[in-house]
Design an enzyme around this catalytic site. Structure first.
Site, PDB file in Angstrom:
ATOM      1  N   GLU A   1       8.190  15.868  15.509  1.00  0.00           N
ATOM      2  CA  GLU A   1       8.991  15.969  13.889  1.00  0.00           C
ATOM      3  C   GLU A   1       8.353  16.656  13.996  1.00  0.00           C
ATOM      4  O   GLU A   1       7.081  16.531  12.546  1.00  0.00           O
ATOM      5  CB  GLU A   1       8.929  14.454  14.106  1.00  0.00           C
ATOM      6  CG  GLU A   1       9.616  13.951  12.430  1.00  0.00           C
ATOM      7  CD  GLU A   1       8.632  12.870  11.803  1.00  0.00           C
ATOM      8  OE1 GLU A   1       7.902  12.121  12.104  1.00  0.00           O
ATOM      9  OE2 GLU A   1       9.727  11.598  11.244  1.00  0.00           O
TER      10      GLU A   1
ATOM     11  N   GLU B   1       8.974   1.050  11.209  1.00  0.00           N
ATOM     12  CA  GLU B   1       9.779   1.833  10.764  1.00  0.00           C
ATOM     13  C   GLU B   1       9.556   3.028  10.949  1.00  0.00           C
ATOM     14  O   GLU B   1       8.660   3.377  10.180  1.00  0.00           O
ATOM     15  CB  GLU B   1      10.568   1.919   9.388  1.00  0.00           C
ATOM     16  CG  GLU B   1      11.116   0.334   9.347  1.00  0.00           C
ATOM     17  CD  GLU B   1      12.804   0.612   9.620  1.00  0.00           C
ATOM     18  OE1 GLU B   1      13.263   1.508  10.463  1.00  0.00           O
ATOM     19  OE2 GLU B   1      13.435  -0.342   9.365  1.00  0.00           O
TER      20      GLU B   1
ATOM     21  N   LYS C   1       0.947  -1.134   0.297  1.00  0.00           N
ATOM     22  CA  LYS C   1      -0.101   0.018   0.274  1.00  0.00           C
ATOM     23  C   LYS C   1       0.663   1.146  -0.171  1.00  0.00           C
ATOM     24  O   LYS C   1       1.557   1.622   1.066  1.00  0.00           O
ATOM     25  CB  LYS C   1      -1.229   0.308   1.036  1.00  0.00           C
ATOM     26  CG  LYS C   1      -1.663   1.641   1.259  1.00  0.00           C
ATOM     27  CD  LYS C   1      -1.882   1.427   2.597  1.00  0.00           C
ATOM     28  CE  LYS C   1      -2.889   2.963   2.744  1.00  0.00           C
ATOM     29  NZ  LYS C   1      -2.248   3.936   1.290  1.00  0.00           N
TER      30      LYS C   1
ATOM     31  N   CYS D   1      12.682  10.700   7.473  1.00  0.00           N
ATOM     32  CA  CYS D   1      12.919   9.967   9.064  1.00  0.00           C
ATOM     33  C   CYS D   1      14.159  10.551   9.414  1.00  0.00           C
ATOM     34  O   CYS D   1      13.797  10.639  10.668  1.00  0.00           O
ATOM     35  CB  CYS D   1      12.070   8.765   8.753  1.00  0.00           C
ATOM     36  SG  CYS D   1      13.606   7.501   7.510  1.00  0.00           S
TER      37      CYS D   1
HETATM   38  P1  NAD Z   1       1.895   8.176   8.302  1.00  0.00           P
HETATM   39  O1  NAD Z   1       2.011   7.499   9.039  1.00  0.00           O
HETATM   40  O2  NAD Z   1       0.477   9.163   7.790  1.00  0.00           O
HETATM   41  O3  NAD Z   1       0.964   7.016   6.711  1.00  0.00           O
HETATM   42  C1  NAD Z   1       2.291   6.095   6.448  1.00  0.00           C
HETATM   43  C2  NAD Z   1       1.763   4.592   5.335  1.00  0.00           C
HETATM   44  O4  NAD Z   1       0.228   4.423   6.679  1.00  0.00           O
HETATM   45  C3  NAD Z   1       0.837   4.996   4.640  1.00  0.00           C
HETATM   46  O5  NAD Z   1       0.809   4.689   3.787  1.00  0.00           O
HETATM   47  C4  NAD Z   1      -0.393   5.819   4.722  1.00  0.00           C
HETATM   48  O6  NAD Z   1      -1.619   6.147   3.741  1.00  0.00           O
HETATM   49  C5  NAD Z   1      -0.890   4.519   5.757  1.00  0.00           C
HETATM   50  N1  NAD Z   1      -1.558   4.419   6.382  1.00  0.00           N
HETATM   51  C6  NAD Z   1      -2.361   5.960   7.173  1.00  0.00           C
HETATM   52  N2  NAD Z   1      -3.299   6.019   8.636  1.00  0.00           N
HETATM   53  C7  NAD Z   1      -3.788   4.659   8.371  1.00  0.00           C
HETATM   54  C8  NAD Z   1      -4.255   4.175   8.993  1.00  0.00           C
HETATM   55  N3  NAD Z   1      -4.889   4.624   9.917  1.00  0.00           N
HETATM   56  N4  NAD Z   1      -4.156   2.584   9.093  1.00  0.00           N
HETATM   57  C9  NAD Z   1      -2.748   1.877   7.696  1.00  0.00           C
HETATM   58  N5  NAD Z   1      -2.358   2.774   7.502  1.00  0.00           N
HETATM   59  C10 NAD Z   1      -2.722   4.070   7.579  1.00  0.00           C
HETATM   60  O7  NAD Z   1       3.001   9.105   7.301  1.00  0.00           O
HETATM   61  P2  NAD Z   1       3.597   9.487   5.948  1.00  0.00           P
HETATM   62  O8  NAD Z   1       3.260  11.246   6.836  1.00  0.00           O
HETATM   63  O9  NAD Z   1       3.388   8.928   4.556  1.00  0.00           O
HETATM   64  O10 NAD Z   1       5.277   9.373   6.411  1.00  0.00           O
HETATM   65  C11 NAD Z   1       5.420  10.484   7.160  1.00  0.00           C
HETATM   66  C12 NAD Z   1       6.393   9.446   8.364  1.00  0.00           C
HETATM   67  O11 NAD Z   1       6.969   7.949   8.157  1.00  0.00           O
HETATM   68  C13 NAD Z   1       7.472  10.016   9.300  1.00  0.00           C
HETATM   69  O12 NAD Z   1       6.902   9.836  10.620  1.00  0.00           O
HETATM   70  C14 NAD Z   1       8.488  10.066   8.971  1.00  0.00           C
HETATM   71  O13 NAD Z   1       9.539  10.029   9.733  1.00  0.00           O
HETATM   72  C15 NAD Z   1       8.399   8.185   8.787  1.00  0.00           C
HETATM   73  N6  NAD Z   1       9.357   7.450   8.032  1.00  0.00           N
HETATM   74  C16 NAD Z   1       9.858   6.508   8.574  1.00  0.00           C
HETATM   75  C17 NAD Z   1      10.761   6.106   8.090  1.00  0.00           C
HETATM   76  C18 NAD Z   1      12.114   4.818   8.943  1.00  0.00           C
HETATM   77  O14 NAD Z   1      12.727   3.833   7.693  1.00  0.00           O
HETATM   78  N7  NAD Z   1      11.935   4.915  10.297  1.00  0.00           N
HETATM   79  C19 NAD Z   1      11.476   6.417   6.986  1.00  0.00           C
HETATM   80  C20 NAD Z   1      10.436   7.603   5.616  1.00  0.00           C
HETATM   81  C21 NAD Z   1       9.606   7.980   6.781  1.00  0.00           C
END
Ligand code: NAD
Length: 495
Positions: free
Chosen positions: A396, A261, A185, A296
């Site tokens: 963040e 992650e 997804k 991240c």
């Molecule tokens: P997000 O948590 O909003 O979304 C991540 C994914 O989860 C997306 O595909 C989203 O559609 C899905 N999602 C949203 N709500 C959900 C739910 N209720 N249940 C299941 N899935 C759901 O994050 P984002 O805004 O897309 O990305 C930014 C975040 O990702 C930041 O916090 C960043 O630090 C983190 N990140 C971490 C890493 C790592 O390797 N640690 C790498 C990249 C980004």
């Protein structure tokens, strides 16, 4: 359905349907949603809006495909995945344009990093497929005991929007190499590169159903994946807040394995003896402004010994003004593109307001720019006189905002660095090898770079401590652990 975009700069074929069981398909509901170019706010595609029934359809396809893929000899899986990686490389210019159009990342970055790294990741894991051995335990003569790894079966992978293809590849490589089928997804706003890559996977010869992509809102599609009884493990990269709910869903349903992650608030520590402040400034700026700070592991807290703060800050401001050019991400010279959406830009601007209100001082940047373009641009921003108690130092921001915090001596630096809920990455600048070793051990983070800001490369694991996640690692052979079950086979030899 393939659509050619009207944008003359981007001769790209956009795939806008979901990919399930080897075919592009509409959402069962027939619904779609618009996807915009963050550089000008214009709609570039209508993408299929998945629901619970679309996840069911993809999981059924994956369950049908999983046993055959698991039974495919590792050397054959390797060849297919290598071909997959080759096709990503062969289509890299198109994929780089898709990623830049969809995410707003500078084209120089998508060409040099996002796409080549995605291909390299899949190739690296492909090559490991027929080189990793299982174990025979040191038993007595009466038994032979094998400790073997088996694929989980069907893995759900949920990835964020900041590195859409690269984060997907970090999952796809080890998931497929270890013989699992996958339901992926992408983030709702950034599905286009992964859909095109799913097509390349089919062209490479991946059996139908081994790789499926369900597009749509996270609250619906992501929740359905996290709750699905037909999914054996879920690998999630995204925010800490959503990661928590994924864990809850697993706990309340089939206890599927969960690898998280998550976010970070990573420190960059500059000691008084750091050599070559020009080079340090360059690396510090890269660590926070690369990818518009939508990273991240962004080094969003600069902890600097008060004796070198002035000269370092002068250099940083100079670099931002000279090198970190905000512009159209399709231009080769642009280093800072737009933020991903209007609402994310507003969130970042809200943090900039909060920083000022709490008493920090902007020394460069500090607002929205290029408003006439219709895009979501924020200038690289540095706050001096921040303290670790301020919101800009604790939460963040996920934007190009650096908080500068002074310290005196090693103990205070470590105390501030570790005073956070997160523990993803850190960097440390010093010329003293003893200081470097002591401090690298004392910092609570999954990756510590000494005299650089590095996450390492494909050979090293990437993952966080504390609320930056747990349950597995991306990259390296450690990534294979989270997608396999360890089984003991104990054979009585009758002696
Ligand atoms: P997000 O948590 O909003 O979304 C991540 C994914 O989860 C997306 O595909 C989203 O559609 C899905 N999602 C949203 N709500 C959900 C739910 N209720 N249940 C299941 N899935 C759901 O994050 P984002 O805004 O897309 O990305 C930014 C975040 O990702 C930041 O916090 C960043 O630090 C983190 N990140 C971490 C890493 C790592 O390797 N640690 C790498 C990249 C980004």
């Amino acid at each position: 359905m393939a659509v050619t975009t009207p944008n003359p700069l981007a001769e790209v074929r956009l795939r806008t349907q979901m990919f399930a069981g080897g075919d592009f398909v509409d959402a069962v509901s027939g619904r779609t949603y618009p996807v915009e170019n963050p550089a000008n706010g214009q709609t570039i595609a209508e993408v299929a809006e998945g629901g619970v029934e679309d996840v069911d359809r993809a999981v059924e396809a994956a369950r049908r495909a999983a046993p055959g893929w698991a039974a495919t000899p590792p050397a054959d899986r390797k060849k297919l995945l290598q071909r997959f990686a080759d096709l990503i490389d062969e289509n890299s210019e198109e994929l780089a344009r898709i990623e830049t159009l969809d995410v707003g990342k500078p084209i120089s970055d998508t060409r040099s990093l996002d796409i080549p790294d995605s291909a390299a990741t899949i190739r690296w894991h492909a090559e490991a497929t027929d080189k990793l051995y299982d174990q025979v335990a040191p038993t007595g003569p009466g038994a032979v005991a094998m400790v073997v790894r088996e694929p989980l079966g069907v893995v759900g992978a949920i990835v964020p929007w900041n590195y859409p293809l690269q984060m997907a590849a970090w999952k796809l490589g080890p998931i497929l190499a270890t013989g699992n089928a996958v339901v992926m997804k992408p983030a709702q706003v950034t599905s286009l590169s992964l859909l095109r890559v799913a097509e390349l996977g089919a062209e490479a010869g991946l059996p139908d159903g081994v790789l499926n992509v369900v597009t749509g809102p996270g609250s619906v599609v992501g929740t359905a994946i996290a709750r699905h009884p037909g999914i054996d493990g879920v690998a999630f990269t995204g925010s800490t807040e959503v990661g928590r709910t994924v864990l809850e869903h697993s706990a309340r349903t089939n206890l599927k394995r969960v690898a998280l992650e998550l976010g970070g608030k990573s420190p960059q520590i500059v000691m008084a003896d750091a050599a070559n402040l020009d080079r340090v400034a360059d690396r510090v700026a890269n660590a926070i402004f690369w990818n518009m700070g939508e990273n991240c592991s962004a080094g969003s807290r600069l902890l600097v010994d008060r004796r070198v703060k002035g000269p370092l800050l002068d250099r940083l401001v100079g670099l931002v003004e000279r090198d970190w050019i905000v512009g159209d991400p399709m231009n080769d010279t642009t280093r800072v593109g737009p933020l991903i959406t209007k609402s994310h830009m507003e969130k970042v601007l809200g943090y900039i307001d909060a920083g000022r209100a709490e008493g920090a001082r902007t020394v460069v940047g500090g607002g929205r720019v290029r408003e006439d373009s219709g895009g979501w641009f924020v200038s690289p921003t540095i706050f001096d006189r921040a303290t670790n108690e301020m919101r800009i130092a604790r939460e963040e921001i996920f934007g190009p905002v650096l908080s500068v915090i002074e310290f005196e001596g090693e103990d205070e630096a470590i105390a501030i660095a570790n005073d956070t809920d997160y523990g993803l990455a850190a960097s440390l600048y010093t010329e003293n090898v003893r200081t470097a070793h002591r401090m690298a051990r004392a910092i609570k983070a999954g990756v510590v770079g000494v005299n650089n800001y590095s996450e390492g490369d494909l050979t090293t694991p990437f993952g966080g401590f504390r609320q930056s996640g747990f349950g597995g690692h991306d990259k390296s052979v450690h990534a294979h652990d989270q997608y396999t079950n360890l089984k003991t086979i104990w054979i009585d030899m009758g002696e």
